[in-house]
Design a protein around this motif. Structure first.
Motif, PDB file in Angstrom:
ATOM      1  N   MET A   1       0.829  -1.190   0.000  1.00 59.06           N
ATOM      2  CA  MET A   1       0.000   0.000   0.000  1.00 59.06           C
ATOM      3  C   MET A   1       0.868   1.246   0.000  1.00 59.06           C
ATOM      4  O   MET A   1       0.466   2.277  -0.492  1.00 59.06           O
ATOM      5  CB  MET A   1      -0.914  -0.074   1.231  1.00 59.06           C
ATOM      6  CG  MET A   1      -2.089   0.822   1.168  1.00 59.06           C
ATOM      7  SD  MET A   1      -3.199   0.298  -0.152  1.00 59.06           S
ATOM      8  CE  MET A   1      -4.373   1.559  -0.048  1.00 59.06           C
ATOM      9  N   GLY A   2       2.071   1.118   0.544  1.00 57.89           N
ATOM     10  CA  GLY A   2       2.974   2.259   0.590  1.00 57.89           C
ATOM     11  C   GLY A   2       3.432   2.678  -0.801  1.00 57.89           C
ATOM     12  O   GLY A   2       3.699   3.855  -1.049  1.00 57.89           O
ATOM     13  N   GLU A   3       3.516   1.697  -1.703  1.00 54.76           N
ATOM     14  CA  GLU A   3       3.933   2.010  -3.075  1.00 54.76           C
ATOM     15  C   GLU A   3       2.900   2.876  -3.775  1.00 54.76           C
ATOM     16  O   GLU A   3       3.233   3.794  -4.514  1.00 54.76           O
ATOM     17  CB  GLU A   3       4.148   0.722  -3.861  1.00 54.76           C
ATOM     18  CG  GLU A   3       5.277  -0.124  -3.325  1.00 54.76           C
ATOM     19  CD  GLU A   3       5.285  -1.522  -3.906  1.00 54.76           C
ATOM     20  OE1 GLU A   3       4.320  -1.899  -4.599  1.00 54.76           O
ATOM     21  OE2 GLU A   3       6.258  -2.240  -3.664  1.00 54.76           O
ATOM     22  N   VAL A   4       1.619   2.575  -3.544  1.00 57.52           N
ATOM     23  CA  VAL A   4       0.546   3.337  -4.174  1.00 57.52           C
ATOM     24  C   VAL A   4       0.555   4.771  -3.670  1.00 57.52           C
ATOM     25  O   VAL A   4       0.444   5.721  -4.450  1.00 57.52           O
ATOM     26  CB  VAL A   4      -0.825   2.666  -3.920  1.00 57.52           C
ATOM     27  CG1 VAL A   4      -1.954   3.553  -4.405  1.00 57.52           C
ATOM     28  CG2 VAL A   4      -0.880   1.308  -4.581  1.00 57.52           C
ATOM     29  N   SER A   5       0.709   4.932  -2.342  1.00 59.42           N
ATOM     30  CA  SER A   5       0.703   6.298  -1.792  1.00 59.42           C
ATOM     31  C   SER A   5       1.915   7.088  -2.265  1.00 59.42           C
ATOM     32  O   SER A   5       1.819   8.284  -2.526  1.00 59.42           O
ATOM     33  CB  SER A   5       0.631   6.268  -0.267  1.00 59.42           C
ATOM     34  OG  SER A   5       1.779   5.641   0.265  1.00 59.42           O
ATOM     35  N   SER A   6       3.050   6.423  -2.422  1.00 56.28           N
ATOM     36  CA  SER A   6       4.224   7.148  -2.921  1.00 56.28           C
ATOM     37  C   SER A   6       4.051   7.529  -4.393  1.00 56.28           C
ATOM     38  O   SER A   6       4.528   8.577  -4.830  1.00 56.28           O
ATOM     39  CB  SER A   6       5.501   6.337  -2.707  1.00 56.28           C
ATOM     40  OG  SER A   6       5.428   5.110  -3.387  1.00 56.28           O
ATOM     41  N   MET A   7       3.358   6.680  -5.154  1.00 55.52           N
ATOM     42  CA  MET A   7       3.086   7.035  -6.556  1.00 55.52           C
ATOM     43  C   MET A   7       2.127   8.218  -6.635  1.00 55.52           C
ATOM     44  O   MET A   7       2.295   9.107  -7.461  1.00 55.52           O
ATOM     45  CB  MET A   7       2.517   5.835  -7.313  1.00 55.52           C
ATOM     46  CG  MET A   7       3.546   4.770  -7.609  1.00 55.52           C
ATOM     47  SD  MET A   7       2.895   3.377  -8.536  1.00 55.52           S
ATOM     48  CE  MET A   7       2.465   4.141 -10.056  1.00 55.52           C
ATOM     49  N   VAL A   8       1.152   8.247  -5.738  1.00 58.02           N
ATOM     50  CA  VAL A   8       0.210   9.373  -5.709  1.00 58.02           C
ATOM     51  C   VAL A   8       0.953  10.655  -5.335  1.00 58.02           C
ATOM     52  O   VAL A   8       0.720  11.719  -5.916  1.00 58.02           O
ATOM     53  CB  VAL A   8      -0.955   9.081  -4.741  1.00 58.02           C
ATOM     54  CG1 VAL A   8      -1.809  10.317  -4.507  1.00 58.02           C
ATOM     55  CG2 VAL A   8      -1.803   7.935  -5.271  1.00 58.02           C
ATOM     56  N   GLU A   9       1.869  10.536  -4.365  1.00 57.69           N
ATOM     57  CA  GLU A   9       2.672  11.707  -3.982  1.00 57.69           C
ATOM     58  C   GLU A   9       3.529  12.169  -5.156  1.00 57.69           C
ATOM     59  O   GLU A   9       3.659  13.372  -5.411  1.00 57.69           O
ATOM     60  CB  GLU A   9       3.561  11.381  -2.788  1.00 57.69           C
ATOM     61  CG  GLU A   9       2.814  11.243  -1.483  1.00 57.69           C
ATOM     62  CD  GLU A   9       3.740  10.861  -0.347  1.00 57.69           C
ATOM     63  OE1 GLU A   9       4.929  11.236  -0.394  1.00 57.69           O
ATOM     64  OE2 GLU A   9       3.264  10.180   0.575  1.00 57.69           O
ATOM     65  N   LEU A  10       4.121  11.232  -5.873  1.00 57.29           N
ATOM     66  CA  LEU A  10       4.936  11.576  -7.041  1.00 57.29           C
ATOM     67  C   LEU A  10       4.098  12.275  -8.093  1.00 57.29           C
ATOM     68  O   LEU A  10       4.524  13.276  -8.678  1.00 57.29           O
ATOM     69  CB  LEU A  10       5.584  10.316  -7.629  1.00 57.29           C
ATOM     70  CG  LEU A  10       6.442  10.508  -8.874  1.00 57.29           C
ATOM     71  CD1 LEU A  10       7.629  11.410  -8.576  1.00 57.29           C
ATOM     72  CD2 LEU A  10       6.907   9.185  -9.416  1.00 57.29           C
ATOM     73  N   ALA A  24      -6.934  18.000 -11.062  1.00 60.99           N
ATOM     74  CA  ALA A  24      -6.657  17.506 -12.406  1.00 60.99           C
ATOM     75  C   ALA A  24      -6.197  16.050 -12.391  1.00 60.99           C
ATOM     76  O   ALA A  24      -6.165  15.395 -13.427  1.00 60.99           O
ATOM     77  CB  ALA A  24      -5.589  18.367 -13.072  1.00 60.99           C
ATOM     78  N   LEU A  25      -5.876  15.528 -11.216  1.00 59.39           N
ATOM     79  CA  LEU A  25      -5.358  14.168 -11.105  1.00 59.39           C
ATOM     80  C   LEU A  25      -6.403  13.120 -11.489  1.00 59.39           C
ATOM     81  O   LEU A  25      -6.129  12.227 -12.292  1.00 59.39           O
ATOM     82  CB  LEU A  25      -4.856  13.911  -9.683  1.00 59.39           C
ATOM     83  CG  LEU A  25      -4.254  12.538  -9.414  1.00 59.39           C
ATOM     84  CD1 LEU A  25      -3.027  12.345 -10.291  1.00 59.39           C
ATOM     85  CD2 LEU A  25      -3.894  12.391  -7.954  1.00 59.39           C
ATOM     86  N   LEU A  26      -7.604  13.231 -10.962  1.00 58.47           N
ATOM     87  CA  LEU A  26      -8.629  12.230 -11.233  1.00 58.47           C
ATOM     88  C   LEU A  26      -9.000  12.166 -12.722  1.00 58.47           C
ATOM     89  O   LEU A  26      -9.011  11.075 -13.301  1.00 58.47           O
ATOM     90  CB  LEU A  26      -9.869  12.481 -10.370  1.00 58.47           C
ATOM     91  CG  LEU A  26     -10.959  11.426 -10.487  1.00 58.47           C
ATOM     92  CD1 LEU A  26     -10.437  10.059 -10.083  1.00 58.47           C
ATOM     93  CD2 LEU A  26     -12.163  11.818  -9.663  1.00 58.47           C
ATOM     94  N   PRO A  27      -9.278  13.283 -13.393  1.00 58.11           N
ATOM     95  CA  PRO A  27      -9.567  13.182 -14.829  1.00 58.11           C
ATOM     96  C   PRO A  27      -8.383  12.651 -15.646  1.00 58.11           C
ATOM     97  O   PRO A  27      -8.577  11.889 -16.600  1.00 58.11           O
ATOM     98  CB  PRO A  27      -9.899  14.608 -15.246  1.00 58.11           C
ATOM     99  CG  PRO A  27     -10.266  15.309 -13.991  1.00 58.11           C
ATOM    100  CD  PRO A  27      -9.516  14.633 -12.897  1.00 58.11           C
TER     101      PRO A  27
END
Length: 115
Positions: A1-10, A24-27
């Motif tokens: 789960m940490g990988e997903v949150s770090s990708m979102v942060e990136l 703009a992230l969701l669209p």
């Protein structure tokens, strides 16, 4: 789960660098997912299609004789005129099917379906 949150942060950092806000992230992600849902199946379908060019693409194609084949003559296949050879005489205007390619000459036989 940490990988997903770090990708979102990136992605958040990249959006800020580009001057875009988080809204703009969701669209952007939705468009990316939609693209891959359409592009991947289209690519897989293209890989399974019959070869349409070269020697493999013309074998099995149907056409008509332009003149009598006894044993050589001209045929019209794939919107092109070809020199052709047949094992048996075939009259002018008859339907043929391509059975092989010898250089720039087609090997043909009378179309058994006669379509």
């Amino acid at each position: 789960m940490g990988e997903v949150s770090s990708m979102v942060e990136l992605l958040g950092v990249l959006l800020r660098l580009l001057g875009l806000d988080r809204n703009a992230l969701l669209p952007a992600v939705a468009l990316l997912i939609l693209f891959f849902l359409l592009a991947v199946p289209a690519g897989l379908l293209a890989q399974s299609r019959r070869i349409a060019t070269g020697r493999q693409g013309i074998v099995g194609e149907r056409g008509r004789t332009v003149g009598a084949l006894d044993p050589e003559g001209k045929v019209f296949v794939h919107s092109e005129y070809w020199n052709a050879v047949a094992d048996e005489p075939i009259g002018e205007g008859e339907r043929i099917v391509v059975t092989g390619v010898d250089g720039m000459r087609l090997r043909v036989e009378r179309d058994p379906q006669g379509r």
